[in-house]
Design a protein around this motif. Structure first.
Motif, PDB file in Angstrom:
ATOM      1  N   ASN A  77      69.461  -8.656   0.234  1.00 16.19           N
ATOM      2  CA  ASN A  77      68.100  -9.150   0.443  1.00 16.19           C
ATOM      3  C   ASN A  77      67.360  -8.407   1.542  1.00 16.19           C
ATOM      4  O   ASN A  77      66.313  -8.855   1.994  1.00 16.19           O
ATOM      5  CB  ASN A  77      68.148 -10.653   0.774  1.00 16.19           C
ATOM      6  N   ASP A  78      67.934  -7.263   2.016  1.00 16.61           N
ATOM      7  CA  ASP A  78      67.280  -6.515   3.087  1.00 16.61           C
ATOM      8  C   ASP A  78      65.865  -6.081   2.704  1.00 16.61           C
ATOM      9  O   ASP A  78      65.012  -5.926   3.568  1.00 16.61           O
ATOM     10  CB  ASP A  78      68.107  -5.275   3.451  1.00 16.61           C
ATOM     11  N   ASN A  79      65.598  -5.845   1.424  1.00 23.66           N
ATOM     12  CA  ASN A  79      64.303  -5.351   0.983  1.00 23.66           C
ATOM     13  C   ASN A  79      63.389  -6.459   0.483  1.00 23.66           C
ATOM     14  O   ASN A  79      62.409  -6.189  -0.203  1.00 23.66           O
ATOM     15  CB  ASN A  79      64.493  -4.295  -0.111  1.00 23.66           C
ATOM     16  N   VAL A  80      63.727  -7.694   0.792  1.00 22.28           N
ATOM     17  CA  VAL A  80      62.892  -8.835   0.401  1.00 22.28           C
ATOM     18  C   VAL A  80      62.569  -9.643   1.649  1.00 22.28           C
ATOM     19  O   VAL A  80      63.458  -9.953   2.442  1.00 22.28           O
ATOM     20  CB  VAL A  80      63.614  -9.735  -0.625  1.00 22.28           C
ATOM     21  N   ARG A  81      61.310  -9.965   1.832  1.00 20.42           N
ATOM     22  CA  ARG A  81      60.917 -10.792   2.978  1.00 20.42           C
ATOM     23  C   ARG A  81      59.673 -11.585   2.627  1.00 20.42           C
ATOM     24  O   ARG A  81      59.029 -11.342   1.596  1.00 20.42           O
ATOM     25  CB  ARG A  81      60.661  -9.930   4.215  1.00 20.42           C
ATOM     26  N   GLN A  82      59.323 -12.526   3.484  1.00 23.53           N
ATOM     27  CA  GLN A  82      58.137 -13.341   3.297  1.00 23.53           C
ATOM     28  C   GLN A  82      57.013 -12.807   4.188  1.00 23.53           C
ATOM     29  O   GLN A  82      57.205 -12.610   5.387  1.00 23.53           O
ATOM     30  CB  GLN A  82      58.415 -14.813   3.635  1.00 23.53           C
TER      31      GLN A  82
ATOM     32  N   PRO B 203      61.126  -3.144  -7.463  1.00 25.12           N
ATOM     33  CA  PRO B 203      62.158  -4.059  -7.948  1.00 25.12           C
ATOM     34  C   PRO B 203      62.399  -3.870  -9.436  1.00 25.12           C
ATOM     35  O   PRO B 203      61.500  -3.492 -10.183  1.00 25.12           O
ATOM     36  CB  PRO B 203      61.578  -5.445  -7.647  1.00 25.12           C
ATOM     37  N   ALA B 204      63.612  -4.155  -9.864  1.00 25.83           N
ATOM     38  CA  ALA B 204      63.942  -4.088 -11.286  1.00 25.83           C
ATOM     39  C   ALA B 204      63.133  -5.122 -12.049  1.00 25.83           C
ATOM     40  O   ALA B 204      62.718  -6.147 -11.494  1.00 25.83           O
ATOM     41  CB  ALA B 204      65.434  -4.333 -11.491  1.00 25.83           C
ATOM     42  N   TYR B 205      62.910  -4.860 -13.326  1.00 31.15           N
ATOM     43  CA  TYR B 205      62.090  -5.758 -14.138  1.00 31.15           C
ATOM     44  C   TYR B 205      62.599  -7.196 -14.083  1.00 31.15           C
ATOM     45  O   TYR B 205      61.814  -8.138 -13.881  1.00 31.15           O
ATOM     46  CB  TYR B 205      62.056  -5.265 -15.590  1.00 31.15           C
ATOM     47  N   ASP B 206      63.905  -7.394 -14.278  1.00 33.05           N
ATOM     48  CA  ASP B 206      64.454  -8.752 -14.311  1.00 33.05           C
ATOM     49  C   ASP B 206      64.237  -9.473 -12.983  1.00 33.05           C
ATOM     50  O   ASP B 206      63.947 -10.678 -12.967  1.00 33.05           O
ATOM     51  CB  ASP B 206      65.948  -8.716 -14.643  1.00 33.05           C
ATOM     52  N   LYS B 207      64.377  -8.751 -11.883  1.00 36.05           N
ATOM     53  CA  LYS B 207      64.179  -9.353 -10.566  1.00 36.05           C
ATOM     54  C   LYS B 207      62.722  -9.758 -10.367  1.00 36.05           C
ATOM     55  O   LYS B 207      62.425 -10.852  -9.852  1.00 36.05           O
ATOM     56  CB  LYS B 207      64.611  -8.364  -9.478  1.00 36.05           C
ATOM     57  N   LEU B 208      61.813  -8.897 -10.777  1.00 35.81           N
ATOM     58  CA  LEU B 208      60.390  -9.179 -10.637  1.00 35.81           C
ATOM     59  C   LEU B 208      59.973 -10.312 -11.573  1.00 35.81           C
ATOM     60  O   LEU B 208      59.220 -11.217 -11.184  1.00 35.81           O
ATOM     61  CB  LEU B 208      59.592  -7.910 -10.947  1.00 35.81           C
ATOM     62  N   LYS B 209      60.468 -10.279 -12.792  1.00 34.73           N
ATOM     63  CA  LYS B 209      60.166 -11.336 -13.761  1.00 34.73           C
ATOM     64  C   LYS B 209      60.649 -12.695 -13.241  1.00 34.73           C
ATOM     65  O   LYS B 209      59.925 -13.697 -13.337  1.00 34.73           O
ATOM     66  CB  LYS B 209      60.843 -11.015 -15.098  1.00 34.73           C
ATOM     67  N   ASN B 210      61.854 -12.723 -12.682  1.00 32.68           N
ATOM     68  CA  ASN B 210      62.401 -13.966 -12.158  1.00 32.68           C
ATOM     69  C   ASN B 210      61.533 -14.508 -11.028  1.00 32.68           C
ATOM     70  O   ASN B 210      61.269 -15.719 -10.950  1.00 32.68           O
ATOM     71  CB  ASN B 210      63.829 -13.740 -11.668  1.00 32.68           C
TER      72      ASN B 210
END
Length: 246
Positions: A47-52, A223-230
């Motif tokens: 999750n290093d590349n995900v933040r709020q 982000p990968a499609y599935d990650k973005l879609k989710n």
């Protein structure tokens, strides 16, 4: 020296040597354990590349900057997806197929609003010129076709010393008036808007391109499609009754 003195020295040597040896071994073991633990602590997290993004930055995007980006979809959609991109960035070029798919599935149906912000990086000599060309295409209501074409043809123009002629070729391929596009490019008409969009990226403390925001959740890198879609599906489920609160 007498045999008695030799015996005393040998006993003293043995008494000192073995404790020192044991202590040295313990120190080496401790160093190895600390090194292993340190490596474990600093291992990259998924999750290093995900933040709020902060509430202040999101407020600035909604009130000042969203109107500057090129958008697709219902302006009142409950979820907004924002992309910050650089036309010469290889990672952005690779991400474009995913971005197109998201726009087709969610923006064209009105479920989300998709906004693209220019963030040309100084290291890419032709990125700003490409952004200007895309901005000029927008003045002929052909932003998205030209935007897609720039990414798909990235290898044709990215390393050219002057990509202007290629940008004009892409205009013809996209059904644009190349004369009007050239005049707009020469005047650099969209540059002020591009600089303001770059400011929007700085407001959210942009770290790389592409960066994608689903609501206030930021994904650094494509982000990968599935990650973005989710992420979009979760945002729709959470905000479906609260349009404009993203």
């Amino acid at each position: 020296m007498s045999p008695q003195n030799n015996s005393k020295q040998s006993s003293l040597f043995g008494a000192l040597f073995f404790p020192v040896l044991i202590i040295g071994a313990l120190i080496v073991i401790a160093i190895l354990v600390m090194s292993f633990s340190g490596n474990k602590r600093t291992a990259p997290s998924p999750n290093d590349n995900v933040r709020q993004v902060s509430a202040e930055a999101m407020k600035a995007l909604r009130s000042q900057y969203d109107q500057l980006g090129e958008s697709m979809g219902d302006p009142n959609a409950p979820v907004t997806v924002r992309e910050f991109g650089d036309y010469q960035c290889p990672a952005c070029g690779q991400f474009e197929s995913t971005a197109e798919r998201i726009r087709q599935e969610y923006a064209e149906s009105g479920q989300v609003r998709f906004i693209f912000f220019d963030f040309p990086l100084p290291m890419h000599a032709n990125a700003q010129s490409a952004a200007i060309a895309a901005g000029c295409a927008a003045r002929q209501d052909k932003f998205w076709p030209y935007h897609n074409k720039l990414y798909h043809a990235q290898s044709r123009w990215s390393e050219q010393s002057d990509p202007s002629s290629t940008f004009l070729d892409l205009a013809v391929e996209t059904g644009l008036d190349s004369g009007k596009l050239q005049a707009c490019m020469n005047d650099k008409t969209p540059l002020a808007n591009i600089n303001a969009e770059r400011e929007a990226g700085q407001k959210v403390k942009l770290r790389a391109t592409p960066t994608v925001l689903v609501g206030n959740t930021e994904f650094v890198g494509g982000p990968a499609y599935d990650k973005l879609k989710n992420a979009i599906e979760q945002a729709l489920a959470a905000n479906g009754q609260n349009a404009g609160t993203d």
